[in-house]
Design an enzyme around this catalytic site. Sequence first.
Site, PDB file in Angstrom:
ATOM      1  CG  ASP A  85      22.787  40.168  53.300  1.00 33.18           C
ATOM      2  OD1 ASP A  85      22.447  39.329  54.130  1.00 33.18           O
ATOM      3  OD2 ASP A  85      23.276  40.093  52.001  1.00 33.18           O
ATOM      4  CD  GLU A 104      17.951  37.829  47.195  1.00 28.82           C
ATOM      5  OE1 GLU A 104      17.531  37.037  48.229  1.00 28.82           O
ATOM      6  OE2 GLU A 104      19.024  38.428  47.017  1.00 28.82           O
TER       7      GLU A 104
HETATM    8  C1  5RP Z   1      19.822  36.452  49.887  1.00 31.61           C
HETATM    9  C2  5RP Z   1      19.589  37.640  50.586  1.00 31.61           C
HETATM   10  C3  5RP Z   1      18.868  37.632  51.837  1.00 31.61           C
HETATM   11  O1  5RP Z   1      17.634  38.571  51.784  1.00 31.61           O
HETATM   12  C4  5RP Z   1      19.874  38.143  52.882  1.00 31.61           C
HETATM   13  O2  5RP Z   1      20.853  37.615  52.955  1.00 31.61           O
HETATM   14  C5  5RP Z   1      19.036  38.349  54.256  1.00 31.61           C
HETATM   15  O3  5RP Z   1      18.834  37.031  54.652  1.00 31.61           O
HETATM   16  P1  5RP Z   1      18.377  36.659  56.147  1.00 31.61           P
HETATM   17  O4  5RP Z   1      16.903  36.907  56.006  1.00 31.61           O
HETATM   18  O5  5RP Z   1      18.521  35.021  56.211  1.00 31.61           O
HETATM   19  O6  5RP Z   1      19.020  37.396  57.212  1.00 31.61           O
HETATM   20  O7  5RP Z   1      20.173  38.662  49.978  1.00 31.61           O
HETATM   21  O8  5RP Z   1      20.833  36.609  48.775  1.00 31.61           O
END
Ligand code: 5RP
Length: 225
Positions: A85, A104
């Site tokens: 994010d 993760e």
């Molecule tokens: C999920 C995550 C994702 O890696 C993060 O939200 C980024 O997502 P996106 O690639 O859709 O922007 O941490 O838990």
Amino acid sequence: MPDLEEEKRSAAYAALDLVRDGMVLGLGTGSTVAYFLEGLSKKISGGLKITGVPTSIRTMETAVSLGIPIVEKWGRIDMDVDGADLIDRSGNMIKGGGGALLREKIVAHSSDTVVIICDSSKYVDSLRKAIVPVEIIPFGAEATAEKIMSMGCTVSLRGEGTYRTDNGNLIADCAFSRIEDPQALDSDLHRIPGVVDTGIFARLADRLLLGINGEVRTVAFNRRV
Ligand code: 5RP
């Protein structure tokens, strides 16, 4: 205006160049990783042999539908490919926008190399101001949220408390207006009973592949663990 979808796709496809035959790969979660899975599937159709460790049920289902072989028990993971994010200049990240932070983090810690794929909107000077997703158990969730709030943030339970992670827990989205030390904040949050894990991934990235201005920039970090 940057084309963020194109930046995500180009970063994800650049990560495919790092994949070698026989690798065990951590498969992250999110819309950027979805492009990586799409490309990986094409390479597998062309004869590439890899095994994937999915970090969420969503990624597992996508991988299965694309013919990517997966396992949920592993000895060692060669390379984890995941999104973020936010990621700062030291490789500190905020993750968990998609709710998969716990799996993760387990997979990132099991991996020899952690490669992050992002569009340019995610790369920031520092994580000073951020919403930190925190996975908490349902029992006593309001009391846990109160304790978290006493650390100087506002908290909202995702989906007004109806959202459940793949592990059956809740996500408390914690809005901090000032984060001085991500690692210290992560440790402080972990001391609150009911907190399972946080979306602060302090210096957990080895390499960032950043889609920006029509190209993919590589940033290398010194990972702490
Ligand atoms: C999920 C995550 C994702 O890696 C993060 O939200 C980024 O997502 P996106 O690639 O859709 O922007 O941490 O838990």
